[in-house]
Design an enzyme around this catalytic site. Structure first.
Site, short mmCIF file in Angstrom:
data_model
loop_
_atom_site.label_atom_id
_atom_site.label_comp_id
_atom_site.label_asym_id
_atom_site.label_seq_id
_atom_site.Cartn_x
_atom_site.Cartn_y
_atom_site.Cartn_z
N LYS A 65 7.49 -15.90 -57.35
CA LYS A 65 6.54 -15.72 -58.44
C LYS A 65 5.81 -14.69 -57.49
O LYS A 65 5.14 -13.60 -57.98
CB LYS A 65 5.36 -16.66 -58.41
CG LYS A 65 5.91 -18.30 -59.56
CD LYS A 65 4.74 -18.73 -60.05
CE LYS A 65 4.67 -19.77 -58.93
NZ LYS A 65 5.20 -20.69 -58.03
N ARG A 78 -1.63 -24.01 -64.48
CA ARG A 78 -0.18 -25.05 -63.40
C ARG A 78 -0.69 -26.24 -65.10
O ARG A 78 0.52 -27.13 -64.29
CB ARG A 78 -1.69 -25.45 -62.03
CG ARG A 78 -0.45 -24.67 -61.00
CD ARG A 78 0.98 -25.08 -60.61
NE ARG A 78 1.14 -24.47 -58.59
CZ ARG A 78 0.47 -23.80 -58.22
NH1 ARG A 78 0.24 -22.45 -58.85
NH2 ARG A 78 0.51 -23.95 -56.96
N ARG A 125 10.34 -19.25 -45.48
CA ARG A 125 8.77 -18.32 -46.39
C ARG A 125 7.98 -17.65 -44.79
O ARG A 125 7.61 -18.82 -44.51
CB ARG A 125 8.28 -19.06 -47.53
CG ARG A 125 6.64 -17.69 -47.58
CD ARG A 125 6.77 -18.04 -49.30
NE ARG A 125 6.12 -19.38 -49.42
CZ ARG A 125 5.33 -20.03 -50.32
NH1 ARG A 125 5.60 -19.43 -51.47
NH2 ARG A 125 4.95 -20.54 -50.67
N ARG A 163 3.60 -20.62 -44.04
CA ARG A 163 1.90 -21.56 -44.72
C ARG A 163 2.01 -23.20 -44.48
O ARG A 163 3.57 -23.76 -44.19
CB ARG A 163 1.99 -21.54 -45.70
CG ARG A 163 1.23 -20.35 -46.72
CD ARG A 163 2.11 -19.87 -47.55
NE ARG A 163 1.77 -21.44 -48.92
CZ ARG A 163 1.39 -21.43 -49.89
NH1 ARG A 163 2.31 -19.98 -50.72
NH2 ARG A 163 1.74 -22.10 -50.61
N ARG A 183 5.74 -30.84 -53.63
CA ARG A 183 4.95 -30.06 -54.15
C ARG A 183 5.86 -29.26 -54.92
O ARG A 183 5.81 -29.33 -56.67
CB ARG A 183 5.23 -28.66 -52.83
CG ARG A 183 3.49 -28.38 -52.43
CD ARG A 183 3.60 -27.38 -51.54
NE ARG A 183 4.04 -26.10 -52.19
CZ ARG A 183 4.20 -25.15 -51.67
NH1 ARG A 183 4.94 -25.09 -50.33
NH2 ARG A 183 3.81 -24.12 -52.45
P1 AMP Z 1 0.69 -21.74 -53.74
O1 AMP Z 1 0.38 -20.55 -53.35
O2 AMP Z 1 0.67 -21.01 -55.95
O3 AMP Z 1 1.59 -22.51 -53.55
O4 AMP Z 1 -0.72 -22.64 -54.11
C1 AMP Z 1 -0.91 -23.19 -52.83
C2 AMP Z 1 -1.47 -24.47 -53.63
O5 AMP Z 1 -3.04 -23.98 -53.95
C3 AMP Z 1 -1.42 -25.87 -54.41
O6 AMP Z 1 -0.11 -25.93 -53.48
C4 AMP Z 1 -2.25 -26.37 -54.52
O7 AMP Z 1 -3.16 -26.84 -54.31
C5 AMP Z 1 -3.41 -24.98 -54.95
N1 AMP Z 1 -3.55 -24.49 -55.85
C6 AMP Z 1 -3.02 -22.67 -56.34
N2 AMP Z 1 -3.20 -22.76 -57.75
C7 AMP Z 1 -3.31 -23.72 -58.28
C8 AMP Z 1 -3.77 -24.36 -60.00
N3 AMP Z 1 -3.44 -23.15 -60.37
N4 AMP Z 1 -4.14 -25.13 -59.78
C9 AMP Z 1 -4.24 -26.46 -59.46
N5 AMP Z 1 -4.21 -26.25 -57.56
C10 AMP Z 1 -3.56 -24.96 -57.06
#
Ligand code: AMP
Length: 216
Positions: free
Chosen positions: A14, A89, A128, A161, A172
């Site tokens: 994404k 999400r 990554r 990360r 995840r």
């Molecule tokens: P990402 O970078 O999108 O993989 O997000 C990293 C982490 O941030 C996720 O594993 C969640 O803990 C939190 N997070 C990001 N976006 C959301 C969302 N829309 N709703 C809930 N948690 C989020």
């Protein structure tokens, strides 16, 4: 106002595809993950709330997420075009986004579901690397930096990360399957879902999305 959503499992690409689309369209890239990581780094109230969820790979509460998205949208002009990445999400977030957009007389125009097999997801996540400074995304084999550990774009240091560690990745992906897949049905029912084959090169994925966007 226009709004599109990039939907897909962690590792589906994404953020990578968003960076390409950002360069060739006038959509603003809104990544809740990036916003939360910045908040954690800045130790803001939102960051303090979000940190423990993020470390475990759990979802941050919907109210926190909807709050940061609303704040962001209030700062932009009413004509802005949004490309949401990693948001919504959950169904609650989707409903919240619908309500927010309705305030501006807008709706979700297209949802792009990036389709990637699970073994590719795990490989992408474990390899990554992300720039600490500008957030650019790399992969040790597929998208390496020119100089190891140094961002091509800004010279910042790249890092893995903490939630890309193998133990957290499995959680995840499971959280995604449980909580996010309901969204697919929700948007499919509304006739705005586009499934995009996304296991190959990032340019191919971005081209597929651009072709659909041209018709929206
Ligand atoms: P990402 O970078 O999108 O993989 O997000 C990293 C982490 O941030 C996720 O594993 C969640 O803990 C939190 N997070 C990001 N976006 C959301 C969302 N829309 N709703 C809930 N948690 C989020």
């Amino acid at each position: 106002m226009k709004a599109i959503i990039l939907l897909g499992a962690p590792g589906a690409g994404k953020g990578t595809v968003a960076a390409l689309l950002k360069a060739s369209t006038d959509y603003l890239h809104v990544s809740t993950g990036d916003m939360l990581r910045e908040a954690v780094k800045a130790r803001s109230p939102v960051g303090l709330q979000a940190k423990s969820y993020m470390e475990k790979g759990e979802l941050v509460p919907d109210a926190v997420i909807l709050g940061i998205v609303r704040e962001r949208m209030e700062r932009e002009p009413k004509t802005a075009k949004y490309m949401f990445d990693g948001f919504p999400r959950t169904l609650e977030q989707a409903a919240g986004l619908g309500a927010l957009l309705a305030q501006f007389g807008a709706k979700v125009d297209g949802v792009f579901l990036l389709d990637v097999p699970r073994d590719v997801l795990v490989d992408r996540l474990s390899g990554r690397r992300v720039c600490r400074q500008c957030g650019a995304v790399y992969h040790v084999r597929n998208i390496p930096t020119k100089v190891e550990g140094v961002c091509d774009l800004c010279g910042g240091a790249t890092y893995q990360r903490p939630d890309d560690s193998e133990a957290t990745v499995v959680n995840r992906l499971e959280v995604y399957r449980r909580q996010t897949e309901g969204l697919i049905a929700w948007y499919r029912e509304r006739g705005v879902l586009f499934e995009i084959e996304a296991a190959g090169a990032k340019e191919d994925t971005s081209d597929r999305i651009l072709r659909v966007l041209a018709g929206l």
